[in-house]
Write an enzyme that holds these catalytic residues in place. Structure first.
Site, short mmCIF file in Angstrom:
data_model
loop_
_atom_site.label_atom_id
_atom_site.label_comp_id
_atom_site.label_asym_id
_atom_site.label_seq_id
_atom_site.Cartn_x
_atom_site.Cartn_y
_atom_site.Cartn_z
N LYS A 74 17.53 3.65 0.61
CA LYS A 74 18.49 3.65 1.73
C LYS A 74 19.74 2.93 1.25
CE LYS A 74 15.06 3.22 5.46
NZ LYS A 74 14.50 2.27 6.46
N ARG A 85 0.18 6.70 7.29
CA ARG A 85 0.29 6.80 5.82
C ARG A 85 -0.22 8.14 5.32
NH1 ARG A 85 1.38 1.64 3.83
NH2 ARG A 85 0.40 -0.08 4.92
N LYS A 112 0.82 -1.19 0.00
CA LYS A 112 0.00 0.00 0.00
C LYS A 112 0.87 1.27 0.00
CE LYS A 112 -3.39 -2.32 2.92
NZ LYS A 112 -3.84 -2.45 4.34
N GLY A 113 2.15 1.06 0.29
CA GLY A 113 3.04 2.20 0.54
C GLY A 113 3.17 3.17 -0.61
N GLU A 130 7.57 2.15 -6.50
CA GLU A 130 7.73 1.66 -5.12
C GLU A 130 7.93 2.84 -4.18
OE1 GLU A 130 7.29 -0.27 -2.84
OE2 GLU A 130 8.54 -2.05 -2.82
N ASP A 131 7.53 2.67 -2.94
CA ASP A 131 7.73 3.72 -1.95
C ASP A 131 9.19 3.83 -1.53
OD1 ASP A 131 7.68 1.24 -0.65
OD2 ASP A 131 6.33 1.86 0.95
N ASP A 186 3.96 3.49 6.26
CA ASP A 186 3.32 3.28 7.56
C ASP A 186 4.27 2.70 8.58
OD1 ASP A 186 3.56 0.65 6.41
OD2 ASP A 186 2.12 -0.04 7.90
N ASP A 246 14.89 -0.67 0.39
CA ASP A 246 15.68 -0.87 1.60
C ASP A 246 16.82 -1.82 1.22
OD1 ASP A 246 16.09 -0.67 4.40
OD2 ASP A 246 14.96 -2.47 4.77
N PHE A 271 14.11 4.60 10.13
CA PHE A 271 12.76 4.21 9.76
C PHE A 271 11.90 5.46 9.57
CE2 PHE A 271 8.58 2.28 9.98
CZ PHE A 271 8.79 1.15 9.22
N VAL A 272 11.22 5.53 8.44
CA VAL A 272 10.42 6.72 8.13
C VAL A 272 8.97 6.34 7.85
CG1 VAL A 272 12.37 8.07 7.26
CG2 VAL A 272 11.09 6.62 5.66
P1 5GP Z 1 13.32 -4.33 0.75
O1 5GP Z 1 12.86 -5.59 0.08
O2 5GP Z 1 13.91 -3.32 -0.20
O3 5GP Z 1 14.26 -4.64 1.88
O4 5GP Z 1 12.06 -3.76 1.48
C1 5GP Z 1 11.25 -2.78 0.97
C2 5GP Z 1 10.03 -2.65 1.87
O5 5GP Z 1 10.41 -2.53 3.26
C3 5GP Z 1 9.28 -1.37 1.56
O6 5GP Z 1 8.36 -1.54 0.50
C4 5GP Z 1 8.62 -1.08 2.90
O7 5GP Z 1 7.41 -1.80 3.00
C5 5GP Z 1 9.58 -1.61 3.93
N1 5GP Z 1 10.44 -0.54 4.51
C6 5GP Z 1 11.77 -0.47 4.45
N2 5GP Z 1 12.23 0.63 5.08
C7 5GP Z 1 11.14 1.28 5.53
C8 5GP Z 1 10.96 2.52 6.25
O8 5GP Z 1 11.89 3.26 6.62
N3 5GP Z 1 9.67 2.86 6.52
C9 5GP Z 1 8.60 2.10 6.16
N4 5GP Z 1 7.39 2.55 6.50
N5 5GP Z 1 8.73 0.94 5.48
C10 5GP Z 1 10.00 0.54 5.17
#
Ligand code: 5GP
Length: 182
Positions: free
Chosen positions: A137, A171, A47-48, A105-106, A165, A109, A158-159
C-alpha cells in the site's frame, strides 16, 4: 486495520485468484532465474504469508535447493497502527549466516514490520537477503524498505483472503477481497 468495535463484511473482489496465480508465477520465474543451482531459504511471516509462501515455493524449480522456514511476529501497542516495534514470537529455525534468504510477507502497509525484520536478519550476516511481498500500500508507507519481488500495489483499503485475515477470519478465501463496515 478496521476498528475492532464494529463488524465487517466482505465487499468485493480486488484481486481474483487467476490474477494472483499469474503474478505469483511471475515472481517465482524471477526467483528461478536469479537463484538457479543455488541454495535458498524462504522465510514466511506467519500467519498471513503462509498461503503465498506455499504457492511460491511450489513454483520454484527443482534446481534450486529450497528450505522453508517461518517467523511469527506481533506489533507492540495499539493494534490499529503499527508502532514499528516488533516482538518476535517465533524465530527462524535455520541459522541465517551465509544463507540466501528471501523474506516473504503478505502485505507491506507502513513498512515498519518488514524493515525491522530485514535489519534483524541482516545483522546475522546472510549471504544475501531479499524481500518478496505480495501486496504493497504505497499511500501508507512510513519507512523506505526495498522490495525486490513485489506482487501488486493496492489502494489504502483493508483486504482479506489468500492468507490475510480480519480477526482471524477469511484467510482461506482464494481471492483477495475488500471489506466494509456492516
Ligand atoms: P506494517 O508494519 O507494514 O505497517 O504492517 C504490516 C502488517 O499489517 C501486515 O503483515 C498485516 O498483518 C497488517 N495489515 C496491513 N494492512 C492490512 C490489510 O489490508 N489486511 C490485512 N488482513 N492485514 C493488513
Amino acid at each position: 486495520m478496521p476498528e475492532t468495535n464494529v463488524s465487517f463484511k466482505l465487499c468485493d473482489i480486488l484481486l481474483p485468484r487467476e490474477q494472483i496465480r499469474k503474478r505469483v508465477a511471475e515472481l517465482a520465474g524471477m526467483i528461478n532465474s536469479e537463484y538457479r543451482n543455488e541454495r535458498l531459504v524462504l522465510v514466511g511471516v506467519l500467519k498471513g504469508a503462509v498461503i503465498f509462501t506455499a504457492d511460491l515455493a511450489r513454483m520454484i524449480e527443482d534446481s534450486i535447493d529450497v528450505r522453508m522456514d517461518f517467523m511469527a511476529v506481533s506489533s507492540y501497542g495499539n493494534s490499529s497502527s503499527s508502532s514499528g516495534a516488533v516482538k518476535i514470537i517465533k524465530d527462524m529455525d535455520t541459522p541465517a549466516l551465509n544463507q540466501n534468504i528471501i523474506l516473504v510477507e503478505d502485505i507491506m502497509d507502513t513498512g515498519l514490520t518488514l524493515s525491522y525484520l530485514k535489519d534483524m536478519l541482516m545483522a546475522r550476516n546472510p549471504k544475501s537477503l531479499k524481500t518478496c511481498v505480495l501486496l504493497e500500500k504505497p499511500e501508507r508507507k512510513k519507512v523506505e524498505c526495498a522490495i525486490e519481488y513485489r506482487g501488486f500495489e493496492i489502494p489504502d483499503e483493508f483486504v482479506v483472503g489468500y492468507g490475510l485475515d480480519y480477526a482471524g477470519r477469511w484467510r482461506n478465501l482464494s481471492d483477495i477481497w475488500r471489506v466494509v463496515e456492516g
